[in-house]
Design an enzyme around this catalytic site. Structure first.
Site, PDB file in Angstrom:
ATOM      1  N   ASP A  33       0.824  -1.208   0.000  1.00 53.97           N
ATOM      2  CA  ASP A  33       0.000   0.000   0.000  1.00 53.97           C
ATOM      3  C   ASP A  33       0.854   1.252   0.000  1.00 53.97           C
ATOM      4  O   ASP A  33       2.065   1.195   0.122  1.00 53.97           O
ATOM      5  CB  ASP A  33      -0.892   0.003   1.244  1.00 53.97           C
ATOM      6  CG  ASP A  33      -2.109  -0.890   1.043  1.00 53.97           C
ATOM      7  OD1 ASP A  33      -2.348  -1.312  -0.097  1.00 53.97           O
ATOM      8  OD2 ASP A  33      -2.805  -1.167   2.045  1.00 53.97           O
ATOM      9  N   LYS A  55      -3.580   3.938  -3.526  1.00 54.63           N
ATOM     10  CA  LYS A  55      -4.011   5.004  -4.410  1.00 54.63           C
ATOM     11  C   LYS A  55      -3.155   6.238  -4.181  1.00 54.63           C
ATOM     12  O   LYS A  55      -2.669   6.474  -3.093  1.00 54.63           O
ATOM     13  CB  LYS A  55      -5.487   5.320  -4.214  1.00 54.63           C
ATOM     14  CG  LYS A  55      -5.874   5.731  -2.805  1.00 54.63           C
ATOM     15  CD  LYS A  55      -7.361   6.027  -2.744  1.00 54.63           C
ATOM     16  CE  LYS A  55      -7.877   5.905  -1.327  1.00 54.63           C
ATOM     17  NZ  LYS A  55      -9.314   5.816  -1.232  1.00 54.63           N
ATOM     18  N   MET A 170      -8.384   8.492   9.560  1.00 51.48           N
ATOM     19  CA  MET A 170      -8.999   8.974   8.314  1.00 51.48           C
ATOM     20  C   MET A 170      -9.975  10.128   8.569  1.00 51.48           C
ATOM     21  O   MET A 170     -10.981  10.259   7.870  1.00 51.48           O
ATOM     22  CB  MET A 170      -9.749   7.829   7.600  1.00 51.48           C
ATOM     23  CG  MET A 170      -8.860   6.661   7.254  1.00 51.48           C
ATOM     24  SD  MET A 170      -9.773   5.200   6.698  1.00 51.48           S
ATOM     25  CE  MET A 170     -10.385   4.514   8.233  1.00 51.48           C
TER      26      MET A 170
HETATM   27  N1  SAH Z   1      -3.924   0.034   9.209  1.00 50.54           N
HETATM   28  C1  SAH Z   1      -3.508   1.371   9.484  1.00 50.54           C
HETATM   29  C2  SAH Z   1      -4.617   2.364   9.278  1.00 50.54           C
HETATM   30  C3  SAH Z   1      -5.037   2.491   7.848  1.00 50.54           C
HETATM   31  S1  SAH Z   1      -6.287   3.670   7.610  1.00 50.54           S
HETATM   32  C4  SAH Z   1      -2.968   1.414  10.915  1.00 50.54           C
HETATM   33  O1  SAH Z   1      -3.131   0.474  11.675  1.00 50.54           O
HETATM   34  O2  SAH Z   1      -2.340   2.414  11.268  1.00 50.54           O
HETATM   35  C5  SAH Z   1      -5.341   5.076   7.138  1.00 50.54           C
HETATM   36  C6  SAH Z   1      -5.334   6.083   8.250  1.00 50.54           C
HETATM   37  O3  SAH Z   1      -4.359   5.734   9.206  1.00 50.54           O
HETATM   38  C7  SAH Z   1      -4.974   7.479   7.829  1.00 50.54           C
HETATM   39  O4  SAH Z   1      -6.057   8.169   7.277  1.00 50.54           O
HETATM   40  C8  SAH Z   1      -4.557   8.067   9.148  1.00 50.54           C
HETATM   41  O5  SAH Z   1      -5.662   8.410   9.930  1.00 50.54           O
HETATM   42  C9  SAH Z   1      -3.874   6.897   9.798  1.00 50.54           C
HETATM   43  N2  SAH Z   1      -2.426   6.944   9.587  1.00 50.54           N
HETATM   44  C10 SAH Z   1      -1.666   6.098   8.894  1.00 50.54           C
HETATM   45  N3  SAH Z   1      -0.368   6.448   8.963  1.00 50.54           N
HETATM   46  C11 SAH Z   1      -0.321   7.541   9.739  1.00 50.54           C
HETATM   47  C12 SAH Z   1       0.719   8.367  10.223  1.00 50.54           C
HETATM   48  N4  SAH Z   1       1.998   8.142   9.896  1.00 50.54           N
HETATM   49  N5  SAH Z   1       0.409   9.415  11.015  1.00 50.54           N
HETATM   50  C13 SAH Z   1      -0.862   9.665  11.351  1.00 50.54           C
HETATM   51  N6  SAH Z   1      -1.890   8.915  10.919  1.00 50.54           N
HETATM   52  C14 SAH Z   1      -1.630   7.862  10.137  1.00 50.54           C
END
Ligand code: SAH
Length: 492
Positions: A33, A55, A170
């Site tokens: 991803d 994406k 998100m």
């Molecule tokens: N599976 C991932 C979440 C995926 S959904 C997890 O466990 O972290 C994607 C969302 O994750 C983003 O919209 C944001 O809210 C959060 N996210 C992912 N990476 C991030 C980061 N480095 N800093 C802050 N939020 C993050």
């Protein structure tokens, strides 16, 4: 044989698990991803098939059904497949759906949990999501849904009543309506809230306020995804517990490194460890020159003026069947500590190193009391003649050997753009100045502060009509980093 649903952590490559690294290194196929650490795939096999399924921006991603089909297809062919996802695969990662598809198709799978952004982002912002005195529970909530839509799957009244910390994933786009809905359902508008943008990454930013103000603060700060929103008393702890900002004084700043690729990594690593996002834009390349087989005998002084010179001198010596012993009869002088340390790595301890001012003038001074009758100066083709002339003026016979030349390394348009928008641009020699400006062309303008390693490099900048903003007091990499850091901290 197996499909591994693997979490890659929130962005800091150090938060990839040992198991994730092991599987990435073993995989035949990796389906990954967008939100995975930039270096996560560095350890993949050269012959592994890498499939991007994320994406770009708001663009199309590979449809979920297509991703599941791909995993099933590769998995049933017997390949070792790694499905690499940001954070944890089972936290808002659709890992559950992929696991179901695999089970349905009879393909074996394993899950490798990752460090999730909703815990790690706040942690890197100095916010513990639970705390004995401040929060006994934490809820992970999707912020993807518009709370104003009647179809919302979320029970906003229950969330408003939730006795603990709320962490929204998100949620950047919906932040205003998320905050408004919580307040409308009875959560206190004065409750602390924070947004952690690009958590754990060099560009991490934190905007803090209250439930009532956070949407305005985030909008004013231009906060963008990926970011997590934290609502709860625990946000207050940040004032005392921030550590990332303390150990990463260059956090949020972009620094361009213009030196040759082969030499850039030590400087780039130092800057990264201090929190900077580094733009690698090697403006120069070092090309060893062919020379006659070297005879070094008969000199009482041998001067080396750069680590590159040392490296290439020894390459030439070895090619000619010689080694460090050919230097045995002479005094060896190094222009500065970098050159001295390069010599040391070849088993030679320099006899003379200037105590400060690591430029030709400094070396001339350091050699003042050293008797010289025949000297060899081994250096770059384009070097200045200060040292050679000073030795000759003292009556020494001086031979000069040009070991290498410095040539321009063309930069891509993207590199040029990144250099121009960097907060700092570092110059470690006059050739980096000359060749960088040549590659930038006429239209390009450096927007950031210019950092020079010393007076010679500063003079090169001035020749091009640019005034260095920072000049290192010690003319080596440590000195340059120190000066940049002092400037960044004082400019805050
Ligand atoms: N599976 C991932 C979440 C995926 S959904 C997890 O466990 O972290 C994607 C969302 O994750 C983003 O919209 C944001 O809210 C959060 N996210 C992912 N990476 C991030 C980061 N480095 N800093 C802050 N939020 C993050």
């Amino acid at each position: 044989m197996t499909v591994y649903l693997v979490g890659a952590g929130p962005g800091d490559p150090g938060l990839l698990t040992a198991r994730a690294l092991e599987l990435i290194a073993a995989a035949d196929v990796i389906v990954y991803d967008r939100l995975i650490p930039a270096s996560a795939l560095d350890g993949a096999r050269a012959d592994a098939t890498l499939v991007y399924a994320g994406k770009e921006g708001g663009g199309e991603s590979m449809p979920q059904a297509e991703i599941s089909r791909l995993l099933v297809a590769h998995g049933s062919l017997g390949a070792t497949v790694v499905r690499l996802k940001g954070g944890d695969p089972f936290v808002f990662g659709r890992g559950g759906e992929e696991a179901s598809a695999l089970r349905e198709a009879g393909v074996a799978f394993e899950v490798v949990p990752g460090v999730t952004a909703g815990v790690a982002g706040p942690a890197y912002a100095g916010i513990p999501v639970t705390h004995r005195d401040a929060a006994s529970a934490v809820a992970f909530v999707t912020g993807h849904e518009d709370p104003d839509k009647p179809s919302s799957a979320l029970d906003w009244e229950a969330l408003a009543r939730f006795p603990g910390t709320l962490v929204f994933y998100m949620g950047v786009r919906q932040l205003r309506s998320i905050a408004a809905s919580l307040v409308a359902c009875g959560r206190d508008a004065a409750e602390p809230a924070a947004v952690v943008e690009r958590g754990t990454l060099p560009g991490q930013r934190v905007v803090a306020g209250s439930l009532g103000t956070i949407a305005d603060e985030a909008a004013a700060g231009g906060v963008r995804a990926p970011a997590v929103v934290v609502v709860g008393e625990v946000v207050r702890l940040r004032e005392r517990l921030d550590w990332f900002g303390v150990v990463r004084p260059l956090g949020g700043l972009t620094v361009a490194v213009t030196r040759a690729r082969a030499q850039a990594s030590a400087l780039a690593d130092r800057l990264r460890r201090l929190g900077a996002a580094v733009v690698e834009a090697p403006a120069i390349r070092i090309v060893p020159l062919d020379g006659p087989a070297m005879s070094i005998s008969g000199y009482d002084l041998i001067c080396l003026t750069s680590p590159n010179g040392v490296r290439i001198l020894f390459e030439r010596l070895l090619a000619a069947g010689g080694d460090a012993r050919v230097l045995a009869g002479a005094r060896v002088a190094a222009i500065g500590p970098g050159t001295a340390s390069a010599l040391r790595s070849h088993g030679v301890v320099a006899d003379v190193v200037p105590p400060e001012r690591f430029v030709a003038e400094g070396l001339v001074e350091a050699l003042a009391g050293v008797p010289v009758s025949r000297a060899l100066v081994a250096r770059a083709a384009e070097a200045r003649d200060v040292l050679v002339e000073a030795l000759r003026a003292r009556g020494a016979a001086v031979d000069v050997v040009a070991l290498y030349e410095t040539v321009a390394e063309p930069l891509s348009e993207a590199q040029v753009a990144a250099v121009c928008s960097s907060d700092y641009v570092t110059f470690t020699s006059s050739s980096t100045v000359r060749f960088l400006l040549q590659s930038l062309g006429d239209g390009a303008r450096l927007g950031g502060r210019l950092v020079s390693i010393g007076p010679v490099t500063s003079a090169a900048l001035r020749e091009h009509g640019l005034e260095p903003d920072v000049e290192a007091a010690r003319h080596d990499i440590d000195g340059l980093v120190e000066a940049l850091l002092a400037d960044a901290v004082s400019g805050e």
